[in-house]
Enzyme design. Structure first.
Site, mmCIF file in Angstrom:
data_model
loop_
_atom_site.group_PDB
_atom_site.id
_atom_site.type_symbol
_atom_site.label_atom_id
_atom_site.label_comp_id
_atom_site.label_asym_id
_atom_site.label_seq_id
_atom_site.Cartn_x
_atom_site.Cartn_y
_atom_site.Cartn_z
ATOM 1 N N ASP A 26 0.830 -1.208 0.000
ATOM 2 C CA ASP A 26 0.000 0.000 0.000
ATOM 3 C C ASP A 26 0.868 1.263 0.000
ATOM 4 O OD1 ASP A 26 -2.352 1.398 -0.056
ATOM 5 O OD2 ASP A 26 -2.752 1.212 2.098
ATOM 6 N N ASN A 74 -11.041 -2.839 -5.261
ATOM 7 C CA ASN A 74 -10.316 -1.816 -6.032
ATOM 8 C C ASN A 74 -11.009 -1.449 -7.349
ATOM 9 O OD1 ASN A 74 -7.008 -2.919 -4.924
ATOM 10 N ND2 ASN A 74 -8.215 -1.189 -4.198
HETATM 11 C C1 IPE Z 1 -5.361 -2.789 -0.161
HETATM 12 O O1 IPE Z 1 -5.056 -1.453 -0.321
HETATM 13 C C2 IPE Z 1 -5.353 -3.488 -1.493
HETATM 14 C C3 IPE Z 1 -4.057 -3.632 -2.119
HETATM 15 C C4 IPE Z 1 -2.899 -3.285 -1.592
HETATM 16 C C5 IPE Z 1 -4.077 -4.265 -3.420
HETATM 17 P P1 IPE Z 1 -6.187 -0.351 -0.481
HETATM 18 O O2 IPE Z 1 -5.470 0.935 -0.668
HETATM 19 O O3 IPE Z 1 -7.166 -0.751 -1.521
HETATM 20 O O4 IPE Z 1 -6.905 -0.414 0.935
HETATM 21 P P2 IPE Z 1 -7.825 0.627 1.694
HETATM 22 O O5 IPE Z 1 -8.871 1.094 0.723
HETATM 23 O O6 IPE Z 1 -6.938 1.765 2.130
HETATM 24 O O7 IPE Z 1 -8.373 -0.124 2.869
HETATM 25 C C1 IPE Z 2 -1.479 0.319 -3.396
HETATM 26 O O1 IPE Z 2 -1.323 1.684 -3.439
HETATM 27 C C2 IPE Z 2 -1.735 -0.266 -4.755
HETATM 28 C C3 IPE Z 2 -3.100 -0.756 -4.960
HETATM 29 C C4 IPE Z 2 -4.045 -0.768 -4.061
HETATM 30 C C5 IPE Z 2 -3.408 -1.287 -6.270
HETATM 31 P P1 IPE Z 2 -2.560 2.679 -3.434
HETATM 32 O O2 IPE Z 2 -2.954 2.983 -4.825
HETATM 33 O O3 IPE Z 2 -3.651 2.160 -2.571
HETATM 34 O O4 IPE Z 2 -1.881 3.952 -2.769
HETATM 35 P P2 IPE Z 2 -2.502 4.931 -1.692
HETATM 36 O O5 IPE Z 2 -3.050 4.100 -0.577
HETATM 37 O O6 IPE Z 2 -3.571 5.722 -2.387
HETATM 38 O O7 IPE Z 2 -1.341 5.776 -1.268
HETATM 39 MG MG MG Z 3 -4.115 2.362 -0.612
#
Ligand code: IPE
Ligand code: IPE
Ligand code: MG
Length: 246
Positions: A26, A74
């Site tokens: 993340d 997602n």
């Molecule tokens: C969790 O991260 C999913 C992945 C790392 C693929 P998210 O960014 O989607 O999680 P939330 O929405 O902050 O809980």
């Molecule tokens: C994790 O990074 C990747 C996926 C969930 C696909 P994010 O895209 O969730 O990054 P933040 O949480 O917005 O920083």
């Molecule tokens: Mg995230």
């Protein structure tokens, strides 16, 4: 990356004792935002981190590394970001499969990946088939993965077997549920890492994490590297796992 000093991972191999490490990768978006870059730049840098960490996992002789790449939630993101993520995934498999295969890696997917674009599904299935007979570590990528969805699919499968008279409902045990999950042939989960400072599981491996050790770091995923993985494993080694005993 050539400028970075390469940590000596070999010394840590026998000591860490972890078979299966999973990572909630993340913080790509925040990494990009800090640099005033578009989110896709963060996702691209995230792919570089995947490469580094997959190599480190091999050198650290993990049996299995599971990476949360795209959750079943997602899809709520803007279509353009979803398309960017799918494009990066496609490119990653195309460009890195040879290296995985040459190193004996078995590529696995957890999650309902069959719901992805058909051309991506066949790319994934070819990659899995090509590496299936390898004997090295498993790299499992969680795609369109949600633990609740995984458990729902397992429940439906067991219910169907019960309805067909193959098993009696009262005989269904923990082992049957383990066997019905996407992780059926992965080793038990030892360590669950989440980057970016969030302290939640976001629907990841809820069943498998029952006795996993949890490790949260403020580091954003694109900054994660072999050294950070070793630090997490060092921390894991210091934990006292009791599994309910004393
Ligand atoms: C969790 O991260 C999913 C992945 C790392 C693929 P998210 O960014 O989607 O999680 P939330 O929405 O902050 O809980
Ligand atoms: C994790 O990074 C990747 C996926 C969930 C696909 P994010 O895209 O969730 O990054 P933040 O949480 O917005 O920083
Ligand atoms: Mg995230």
């Amino acid at each position: 990356m050539a400028s970075q000093a390469k940590p000596d991972l070999s010394s840590a191999v026998p000591a860490h004792g972890a078979r299966h490490v999973a990572i909630i990768m993340d913080g790509n978006g925040r990494w990009a935002k800090k640099r005033l870059l578009p989110r896709i730049a963060g996702h691209r840098a995230g792919v570089e981190a995947v490469r580094r960490v997959a190599r480190a996992a091999r050198e650290l002789q993990l049996e299995c590394l599971t990476l949360y790449a795209f959750s079943s939630e997602n899809w709520k993101r803007p279509a353009s970001e979803v398309a960017d993520l799918m494009g990066l995934l496609r490119h990653f498999i195309q460009s890195d499969l040879d290296e995985f295969h040459a190193n004996g890696v078995r590529l696995r997917i957890i999650g309902d990946y069959r719901a992805l674009d058909p051309s991506l599904v066949s790319l994934i299935e070819d990659a899995m088939a090509r590496t299936a007979a390898n004997s090295g570590p498993i790299i499992a990528i969680a795609l369109n993965y949600g633990a609740q969805d995984e458990m729902l699919r397992a429940a439906r499968m067991l219910a169907a077997r019960a309805a067909a008279g193959e098993i009696a409902a009262q005989d269904i045990g923990v082992a049957d549920i383990n066997a019905a999950l996407d992780t059926a042939d992965l080793p038990p989960l030892d360590l669950l890492i989440r980057t970016s400072g969030e302290q939640r599981l976001s629907n990841f491996m809820l069943w498998q994490a029952a006795y996993a050790e949890l490790y949260f770091t403020d580091m954003l995923w694109p900054d994660f590297d072999a050294k950070a993985l070793m630090k997490a494993l060092d921390c894991f080694r210091s934990r006292d796992r009791r599994f309910g005993g004393r």
